[in-house]
Design a protein around this motif. Structure first.
Motif, mmCIF file in Angstrom:
data_model
loop_
_atom_site.group_PDB
_atom_site.id
_atom_site.type_symbol
_atom_site.label_atom_id
_atom_site.label_comp_id
_atom_site.label_asym_id
_atom_site.label_seq_id
_atom_site.Cartn_x
_atom_site.Cartn_y
_atom_site.Cartn_z
ATOM 1 N N LEU A 12 44.542 40.063 35.377
ATOM 2 C CA LEU A 12 45.477 39.144 36.024
ATOM 3 C C LEU A 12 45.018 38.787 37.429
ATOM 4 O O LEU A 12 45.065 37.619 37.843
ATOM 5 N N ALA A 13 44.577 39.792 38.180
ATOM 6 C CA ALA A 13 44.130 39.535 39.552
ATOM 7 C C ALA A 13 42.934 38.588 39.564
ATOM 8 O O ALA A 13 42.872 37.654 40.389
ATOM 9 N N GLU A 14 42.002 38.803 38.664
ATOM 10 C CA GLU A 14 40.802 37.973 38.628
ATOM 11 C C GLU A 14 41.081 36.569 38.109
ATOM 12 O O GLU A 14 40.284 35.658 38.327
ATOM 13 N N ALA A 15 42.246 36.391 37.442
ATOM 14 C CA ALA A 15 42.665 35.057 36.999
ATOM 15 C C ALA A 15 43.434 34.314 38.089
ATOM 16 O O ALA A 15 43.879 33.187 37.868
ATOM 17 N N GLY A 16 43.622 34.953 39.247
ATOM 18 C CA GLY A 16 44.310 34.290 40.350
ATOM 19 C C GLY A 16 45.822 34.418 40.322
ATOM 20 O O GLY A 16 46.521 33.720 41.065
ATOM 21 N N ILE A 17 46.361 35.319 39.491
ATOM 22 C CA ILE A 17 47.810 35.525 39.421
ATOM 23 C C ILE A 17 48.285 36.181 40.716
ATOM 24 O O ILE A 17 47.716 37.172 41.172
ATOM 25 N N LYS A 18 49.326 35.629 41.323
ATOM 26 C CA LYS A 18 49.827 36.117 42.608
ATOM 27 C C LYS A 18 51.050 37.030 42.483
ATOM 28 O O LYS A 18 51.389 37.762 43.418
ATOM 29 N N THR A 19 51.749 36.972 41.355
ATOM 30 C CA THR A 19 52.929 37.814 41.153
ATOM 31 C C THR A 19 52.544 39.288 41.253
ATOM 32 O O THR A 19 51.465 39.685 40.793
ATOM 33 N N ARG A 20 53.410 40.097 41.839
ATOM 34 C CA ARG A 20 53.113 41.522 41.992
ATOM 35 C C ARG A 20 52.904 42.188 40.642
ATOM 36 O O ARG A 20 53.616 41.909 39.672
ATOM 37 N N ILE A 21 51.922 43.070 40.602
ATOM 38 C CA ILE A 21 51.565 43.752 39.362
ATOM 39 C C ILE A 21 52.064 45.193 39.423
ATOM 40 O O ILE A 21 51.782 45.923 40.375
ATOM 41 N N TYR A 22 52.814 45.564 38.397
ATOM 42 C CA TYR A 22 53.388 46.905 38.293
ATOM 43 C C TYR A 22 52.715 47.637 37.135
ATOM 44 O O TYR A 22 52.651 47.118 36.009
ATOM 45 N N LEU A 23 52.213 48.835 37.405
ATOM 46 C CA LEU A 23 51.554 49.640 36.386
ATOM 47 C C LEU A 23 52.584 50.538 35.704
ATOM 48 O O LEU A 23 53.180 51.414 36.336
ATOM 49 N N LEU A 24 52.778 50.325 34.416
ATOM 50 C CA LEU A 24 53.887 50.948 33.706
ATOM 51 C C LEU A 24 53.677 52.433 33.403
ATOM 52 O O LEU A 24 54.640 53.138 33.107
ATOM 53 N N GLY A 25 52.441 52.909 33.463
ATOM 54 C CA GLY A 25 52.187 54.306 33.142
ATOM 55 C C GLY A 25 51.470 55.019 34.267
ATOM 56 O O GLY A 25 51.038 54.397 35.246
ATOM 57 N N PHE B 12 55.043 41.544 37.244
ATOM 58 C CA PHE B 12 54.502 41.578 35.889
ATOM 59 C C PHE B 12 54.162 43.036 35.587
ATOM 60 O O PHE B 12 53.441 43.696 36.348
ATOM 61 N N GLY B 13 54.672 43.567 34.475
ATOM 62 C CA GLY B 13 54.390 44.938 34.076
ATOM 63 C C GLY B 13 53.209 44.990 33.119
ATOM 64 O O GLY B 13 53.201 44.285 32.094
ATOM 65 N N VAL B 14 52.212 45.809 33.447
ATOM 66 C CA VAL B 14 51.034 45.950 32.586
ATOM 67 C C VAL B 14 50.812 47.418 32.262
ATOM 68 O O VAL B 14 51.325 48.306 32.943
ATOM 69 N N ALA B 15 50.006 47.664 31.227
ATOM 70 C CA ALA B 15 49.819 49.029 30.756
ATOM 71 C C ALA B 15 48.725 49.765 31.497
ATOM 72 O O ALA B 15 48.726 50.995 31.523
ATOM 73 N N SER B 16 47.786 49.021 32.094
ATOM 74 C CA SER B 16 46.602 49.695 32.628
ATOM 75 C C SER B 16 45.992 48.917 33.778
ATOM 76 O O SER B 16 46.281 47.733 33.984
ATOM 77 N N VAL B 17 45.104 49.587 34.487
ATOM 78 C CA VAL B 17 44.331 48.944 35.543
ATOM 79 C C VAL B 17 43.465 47.829 34.964
ATOM 80 O O VAL B 17 43.248 46.790 35.610
ATOM 81 N N ILE B 18 42.983 47.988 33.750
ATOM 82 C CA ILE B 18 42.160 46.951 33.114
ATOM 83 C C ILE B 18 42.950 45.650 33.004
ATOM 84 O O ILE B 18 42.456 44.566 33.335
ATOM 85 N N GLU B 19 44.211 45.745 32.560
ATOM 86 C CA GLU B 19 45.037 44.534 32.453
ATOM 87 C C GLU B 19 45.390 43.989 33.830
ATOM 88 O O GLU B 19 45.411 42.765 34.038
ATOM 89 N N ALA B 20 45.664 44.866 34.772
ATOM 90 C CA ALA B 20 45.961 44.421 36.138
ATOM 91 C C ALA B 20 44.786 43.637 36.717
ATOM 92 O O ALA B 20 44.952 42.591 37.352
#
Length: 263
Positions: free
Chosen positions: A82-95, A71-79
């Motif tokens: 997702l993490a705190e919602a229990g999302i397991k898919t790898r998180i990619y920081l786009l910037g 999952f591509g996100v814009a910021s650490v805040i968005e990452a």
């Protein structure tokens, strides 16, 4: 005095948005069928206003063989959301990341894109050789917002390889005007592909360049990962392809009054 003990049904909203997860999955499968390799679902800006946690959950619930690897996100805040919602898919920081964000990125195992030697060296310092941080390199092919210039990356790739706490698994760039400037976009594809040929495609697990417009209208010689954003939500940046997609969001409202007036 008004009677405060009276009970009435709670008034439902007069206007609301409806999100179709069926349409989301349809659009995701359209991207998957486009022969651009694996799919990084772009969820930046609150999944383009559709609700980042619910969109992530709907895509993560796809069968294992279909679900996106990133999952591509814009910021650490968005990452973090997702993490705190229990999302397991790898998180990619786009910037690019800010220095004060990097310790959390390493601790949580998110995947940053790296634009400079300073950034790479800092992530190396914060990581360990026993638990390497997976990173992607970003190349500036003309947008100017961030990334290594191609000739700088060629000069520095040996030094990057010495940062043993990093696993350089991917490389990418971005197309700022693929929906409106064909000549410039083709020059970006050539710059990127020529660089991959120079560095050697075999050194990277993931090679990515195309956003939604890039997916619809262009093809790289080397890419094996794409990053759709608008397409996922049913919006084509190029009108001829709109009939392939289904809108994910519908905005609805109740009629409160109908009047007939004289001409």
């Amino acid at each position: 005095m008004p009677d405060t003990q009276l009970s009435f049904p709670v008034s439902s909203p007069r206007a609301w948005a409806e999100i179709s997860f069926a349409h989301l999955r349809h659009n995701y499968r359209v991207v998957n069928q486009d022969q651009h390799g694996a799919v990084m679902a772009v969820l930046k800006a609150g999944a383009y206003g559709h609700g980042i946690k619910k969109i992530a959950g709907a895509l993560e619930s796809l069968p294992r063989e279909e679900a996106p690897p990133f999952f591509g996100v814009a910021s650490v805040i968005e990452a973090r959301r997702l993490a705190e919602a229990g999302i397991k898919t790898r998180i990619y920081l786009l910037g690019p990341s800010c220095p004060f964000e990097r310790e959390e990125i390493v601790a949580r195992g998110w995947t940053p894109c790296i634009s400079s030697m300073e950034e790479a060296q800092d992530f190396h310092r914060l990581s360990s050789s026993s638990a390497k941080l997976r990173v992607h390199l970003t190349v500036d092919t003309g947008m100017g917002r961030g990334g290594f210039l191609p000739y700088d990356l060629v000069e520095n790739i040996g030094e990057l390889d010495l940062l043993v706490n990093l696993q350089i698994e991917g490389i990418g760039s971005h197309l700022p005007s693929a929906d409106e400037d064909d000549a410039f976009t083709l020059s970006q594809f050539k710059t990127f592909d020529d660089l991959i040929e120079t560095l050697g495609a075999d050194r990277f697990q993931y090679i990515h360049l195309a956003n939604s417009a890039g997916i619809l209208a262009y093809q790289s010689r080397f890419t094996n990962l794409c990053r759709p954003g608008l397409m996922l939500y049913g919006v084509s940046p190029m009108e001829p392809f709109q009939n392939k997609l289904k809108p994910v969001l519908s905005l609805k409202s109740k009629v409160s009054l109908v009047r007939t007036l004289p001409a």
